[in-house]
Design a protein around this motif. Sequence first.
Motif: not given
Length: 129
Positions: A105-115
């Motif tokens: 979940a933390l990895g998904f939240v941190l990948s929000a920069v690429n959305i």
Amino acid sequence: MVVISEFQKIGIGLIGFGLFFLVFGVLLYFDSVLLAFGNILFLTGLTFIIGFRRMAHFFCQRHKFRSSFFFLGGVSLVLCRWPIIGMLVESYGFVLLFRSFFPMALGFVLSAVNIPYLSAFFSSSSSMV
């Protein structure tokens, strides 16, 4: 595309209402009736989404016995009108149950920069100062 059945749609609604009642119960100084209703709706919604057999298998795994005991014990304490102690025990069991899920979940939240649309909120080039 993922196909969602009608039972899963009902389950999503039940989980949403359950989380609403849990948050509302905490905001109203640990109202035991709202917390109990939220717990019942949350567990019922989880059953509707993943099915009774998979939910029973998830909670009855040998290595998750202690965390399941704390989580369901906390739900039981809330139902017996000990809301503060029950929510503390339930929270501890929740963290133990889903601790393997938190890094994902933390990895998904941190990948929000690429959305594309969310990256505008996280851009570091613009400064507010």
